[in-house]
Design a protein around this motif. Structure first.
Motif, PDB file in Angstrom:
ATOM      1  N   THR A 177     -69.224 -13.797   5.098  1.00 41.56           N
ATOM      2  CA  THR A 177     -68.905 -12.547   5.802  1.00 41.56           C
ATOM      3  C   THR A 177     -67.399 -12.327   5.725  1.00 41.56           C
ATOM      4  N   LEU A 178     -67.000 -11.088   6.004  1.00 41.54           N
ATOM      5  CA  LEU A 178     -65.572 -10.766   6.036  1.00 41.54           C
ATOM      6  C   LEU A 178     -64.955 -11.253   7.339  1.00 41.54           C
ATOM      7  N   SER A 179     -63.667 -11.519   7.274  1.00 37.73           N
ATOM      8  CA  SER A 179     -62.957 -11.852   8.508  1.00 37.73           C
ATOM      9  C   SER A 179     -62.841 -10.606   9.375  1.00 37.73           C
ATOM     10  N   GLU A 180     -62.536 -10.792  10.651  1.00 33.35           N
ATOM     11  CA  GLU A 180     -62.442  -9.662  11.573  1.00 33.35           C
ATOM     12  C   GLU A 180     -61.438  -8.607  11.103  1.00 33.35           C
ATOM     13  N   PRO A 181     -60.207  -8.977  10.687  1.00 38.83           N
ATOM     14  CA  PRO A 181     -59.267  -7.941  10.217  1.00 38.83           C
ATOM     15  C   PRO A 181     -59.798  -7.174   9.009  1.00 38.83           C
ATOM     16  N   LEU A 182     -60.440  -7.893   8.074  1.00 35.94           N
ATOM     17  CA  LEU A 182     -60.965  -7.217   6.888  1.00 35.94           C
ATOM     18  C   LEU A 182     -62.126  -6.300   7.243  1.00 35.94           C
TER      19      LEU A 182
ATOM     20  N   LEU B  72     -64.069  -0.698   7.840  1.00 30.42           N
ATOM     21  CA  LEU B  72     -64.603   0.420   8.614  1.00 30.42           C
ATOM     22  C   LEU B  72     -63.616   1.583   8.672  1.00 30.42           C
ATOM     23  N   LEU B  73     -62.336   1.267   8.884  1.00 27.21           N
ATOM     24  CA  LEU B  73     -61.334   2.332   8.985  1.00 27.21           C
ATOM     25  C   LEU B  73     -61.147   3.047   7.653  1.00 27.21           C
ATOM     26  N   SER B  74     -61.325   2.326   6.549  1.00 21.16           N
ATOM     27  CA  SER B  74     -61.204   2.958   5.228  1.00 21.16           C
ATOM     28  C   SER B  74     -62.282   4.017   5.040  1.00 21.16           C
ATOM     29  N   TRP B  75     -63.505   3.708   5.432  1.00 23.06           N
ATOM     30  CA  TRP B  75     -64.581   4.694   5.309  1.00 23.06           C
ATOM     31  C   TRP B  75     -64.388   5.845   6.288  1.00 23.06           C
ATOM     32  N   SER B  76     -63.788   5.551   7.448  1.00 21.08           N
ATOM     33  CA  SER B  76     -63.482   6.628   8.387  1.00 21.08           C
ATOM     34  C   SER B  76     -62.452   7.583   7.784  1.00 21.08           C
ATOM     35  N   ALA B  77     -61.412   7.017   7.166  1.00 21.53           N
ATOM     36  CA  ALA B  77     -60.385   7.858   6.522  1.00 21.53           C
ATOM     37  C   ALA B  77     -60.985   8.669   5.391  1.00 21.53           C
ATOM     38  N   LEU B  78     -61.893   8.057   4.637  1.00 24.86           N
ATOM     39  CA  LEU B  78     -62.537   8.775   3.537  1.00 24.86           C
ATOM     40  C   LEU B  78     -63.372   9.929   4.079  1.00 24.86           C
TER      41      LEU B  78
ATOM     42  N   PHE C 179     -74.015  -0.277   8.168  1.00 25.39           N
ATOM     43  CA  PHE C 179     -74.395   0.798   9.090  1.00 25.39           C
ATOM     44  C   PHE C 179     -73.204   1.324   9.901  1.00 25.39           C
ATOM     45  N   PRO C 180     -72.350   0.490  10.484  1.00 32.59           N
ATOM     46  CA  PRO C 180     -71.172   1.049  11.174  1.00 32.59           C
ATOM     47  C   PRO C 180     -70.264   1.824  10.224  1.00 32.59           C
TER      48      PRO C 180
END
Length: 696
Positions: free
Chosen positions: A293-298, A303-309, A359-360
């Protein structure tokens, strides 16, 4: 919302779908399951199976010399008959591992190990951590027992025994990581992947299942006891013994248990232990990737990258009058496209054994788009309201501007109408001129007879005047001196007038001849003509004619043409006439420039012909006085000339244009720079008159 756990079940369901969608791996041939099914229970007659049957089974298995045997059956109490025999088998089977249930919340929820196996240190935990939906997606390497000691899981214990013969022992890489051969195990944490606040007691790892139910080779208890299996089936392999009968209910839900619409199909507990064992051995020996799994920061960055997109997909950063343009259909299409890319990325990552929250990210993509769209619409609404206020304040000014614009348009339309009327008049005039062609020929013919009479009598009058003058001179003795002088003046004026009448008559005759040629409708017959020879003859004819009629100025002639230009279907005498007219004009203009510049100027005329497939291009250029742009459009008009009176009729180029363009369907173009040069470009089709050719 994610940190509050709202998406945990959705993320776990998405993980299950990824397990079912990814390609199946090959079964692990190192593991064999001995399953106790319903037919075995009918033969044995009860459950738990008696100790004597279990002892016989273990002997049969041990005879095939497996590396490790995992007994996934509780044996904390004797099940007579045959307990003594079973104890002997337990004590004589060094690679046998039993089970106990460690985790429990009441006096009856834990199960003690077999006393004999516990004394020999051959017990393990068969516990699994349950997720909130009752499915098994994680497994223990070890967990704490009641006395605070580490109890290894059945899968880890069996893998350890198997790997010992490969010379591999587990060791701590750091305070939390365990290295086993090529594999490095990192313990599961409470918020890894799609989990939120999950229990992370003990040393847990994410289960990387090999496949659905019945992935591992399975034989029944009856087949083993009745020797219906291969004699070396279990050699050097791990053998797991457990219940596969539905009535025993030793089944658990896994990612493969159900899809979105089907009824859940649980997996036998012994198969889950087999998956755990296989995962550890494959990672240690073959480097099979563990589920990461990804680390918490990653994860936050993901998630924020998809939000910006999602925010950038709302509009294309285009504005109309300061208002952002939004295409709802285009935005929806882009959302669908990038949602597919997101889901595809999550699938590809999972195939590479990396679990990323899908999903998030999908909700942030769609949610950011909705928020940005709403915000943009609100801003557009406020801006539109401001624009309406501004528009209402400046309406009178805009009406005046619009009125002025309409007036300007009306003036432009009036100007255009005047131009159209002028063009109409010009077209009518051109049509009239065209209809006057035949009339011109008739008029010229009728004028020619009286003109000849005038010219002839002018010539006779000159002679008569001269004779009369001579006769009067003979009678000067009989006349007074003043009368003789007066009579001589009259005769001088009369002679000059008659000479001028003769001169102008000849000029009128030249003009009439040009008019007759211009109006002439009949031409010679087309012939197959060698253009090389015709062009060379025309050049010499024009040059010699010019030198015969003008002062003998030296002009440099440069004739270049492809050899051969080939044969053309043309009227040779007419084409020659066209060449001669243009070359005569070239000789005239370089001669005029020579008169002005003297020895500083060298007259040059260049004639170049290029042979193309279906046509020839003839370039006739000179370095004479050139033609201004306002005159070029007029030079092919009848009677238009720039020569002084008496030196040109203005019909030569008009006749040339008719021969090249009208008669031979060619082209003639002029390129000129005043005081520099002029070039006539003649395009002559090869077979334009072929159908009119007379075969001789």
């Amino acid at each position: 919302m994610r940190m509050l756990g709202f998406f945990q079940l959705l993320e776990l369901s998405a993980l299950d779908q990824l397990f079912r969608l990814r390609p199946l791996e090959k079964p692990d041939s190192r593991i064999v399951i001995v399953g106790i099914d319903e037919s075995d229970l009918e033969k044995v007659g009860k459950w738990p199976i008696p100790d004597t049957v279990l002892a016989q089974l273990l002997k049969k298995v041990q005879q095939q010399k497996p590396r490790a045997i995992g007994l996934d059956i509780y044996r904390d109490l004797p099940v007579e008959p045959g307990y003594g025999e079973l104890v002997q088998v337990f004590e004589s089977t060094p690679n046998l591992i039993g089970i106990q249930k460690v985790v429990g919340y009441g006096p009856n929820q834990t199960v003690a190990p077999s006393p004999v196996l516990s004394k020999l240190g051959k017990t393990s935990a068969n516990d699994f951590p349950w997720d909130v939906d009752g499915k098994i997606r994680r497994g223990f390497l070890y967990l704490k027992g009641k006395e605070g000691k580490n109890v290894y899981s059945l899968g880890f214990k069996l893998a350890w025994l198997y790997l010992e013969e490969e010379g591999i022992q587990p060791k701590m890489k750091n305070e939390i990581q365990i290295q086993l051969g090529k594999a490095i195990f990192t313990p599961f944490e409470t918020n890894d992947g799609g989990y939120v606040g999950a229990a992370d007691q003990g040393y847990q790892i994410l289960l990387n299942y090999r496949g659905p139910q019945q992935t591992f080779e399975t034989v029944s208890l009856g087949d083993v006891l009745e020797n219906k299996i291969k004699p070396d089936l279990m050699r050097d392999r791990i053998v797991l013994i457990g219940s596969t009968a539905k009535s025993i209910k030793d089944f658990l839900l896994t990612p493969y248990s159900s899809n979105l619409v089907s009824i859940p199909e649980p997996m036998a507990g012994v198969e889950i232990h087999a998956n755990m064992t296989s995962q550890i051995i494959s990672a240690a020996l073959e480097g099979r990737s563990l589920l990461k799994t990804l680390s918490e920061p990653l994860e936050w960055l993901w998630l924020l990258s998809w939000s910006a997109l999602g925010a950038t997909l709302t509009c294309k950063w285009r504005y109309t009058n300061g208002v952002a343009r939004i295409s709802f259909l285009g935005t929806a299409g882009r959302i669908v496209l990038f949602s597919g890319i997101l889901i595809g990325s999550g699938y590809i990552a999972f195939v590479e054994n990396l679990w990323v929250p899908v999903f998030p990210a999908l909700l942030t993509l769609i949610g950011a788009t909705i928020v940005k769209t709403g915000y943009t619409l609100w801003e557009n609404l406020k801006l539109s309201y401001k624009q309406i206020e501004e528009y209402s304040r400046t309406l009178e000014v805009k009406v005046e501007q619009r009125t002025q614009e309409l007036q300007t348009k009306n003036e432009e339309l009036d100007g255009t109408l005047q131009q159209l009327r002028a063009a109409q008049k010009q077209m009518i005039a051109q049509e009239k001129l065209a209809s006057l062609g035949s009339l011109t020929a008739g008029i010229a013919h009728e004028i020619r007879n009286p003109l000849n009479f005038v010219t002839n009598f002018a010539t006779i009058s000159v002679d008569l005047a001269q004779e009369l003058k001579e006769e009067i001179e003979n009678q000067t003795e009989n006349l007074e001196a003043e009368a003789v002088e007066y009579i001589n003046e009259i005769f001088t004026d009369l002679t000059e007038s008659v000479v001028e009448i003769e001169k102008q008559g000849k000029r009128i005759e030249s003009i009439l001849l040009g008019m007759m040629m211009h109006a002439q409708q009949e031409t010679g017959q087309p012939e197959l003509t060698a253009l090389n020879s015709l062009l060379a003859e025309s050049v010499q004819l024009a040059y010699q004619s010019f030198r015969a009629n003008k002062e003998t100025v030296e002009i440099i002639l440069k004739l270049q043409h492809d050899e051969p230009l080939g044969n053309f279907y043309i009227v040779p005498q007419d084409i020659s006439k066209a060449f001669v007219n243009i070359i005569n004009n070239a000789c005239y203009t370089v001669n005029q420039k020579k008169k002005v510049l003297g020895d500083k100027f060298t007259p040059i005329i260049e004639i170049k012909a290029i042979n193309l497939e279906d046509r020839a291009e003839i370039y006739i250029g000179d370095n004479g006085e050139g033609i201004s742009q306002d005159i070029i459009d007029k030079i092919f008009n009848p009677f238009f000339t720039t020569k002084p009176p008496g030196e040109g009729t203005g019909l030569g180029l008009s006749i040339t244009h008719e021969i090249i363009v009208g008669q031979h369907q060619g082209e003639i173009k002029v390129e000129s720079v005043p005081d520099s040069h002029t070039e006539f470009i003649i395009v002559l089709p090869r077979n334009a008159l072929e159908s009119q050719t007379v075969v001789r």
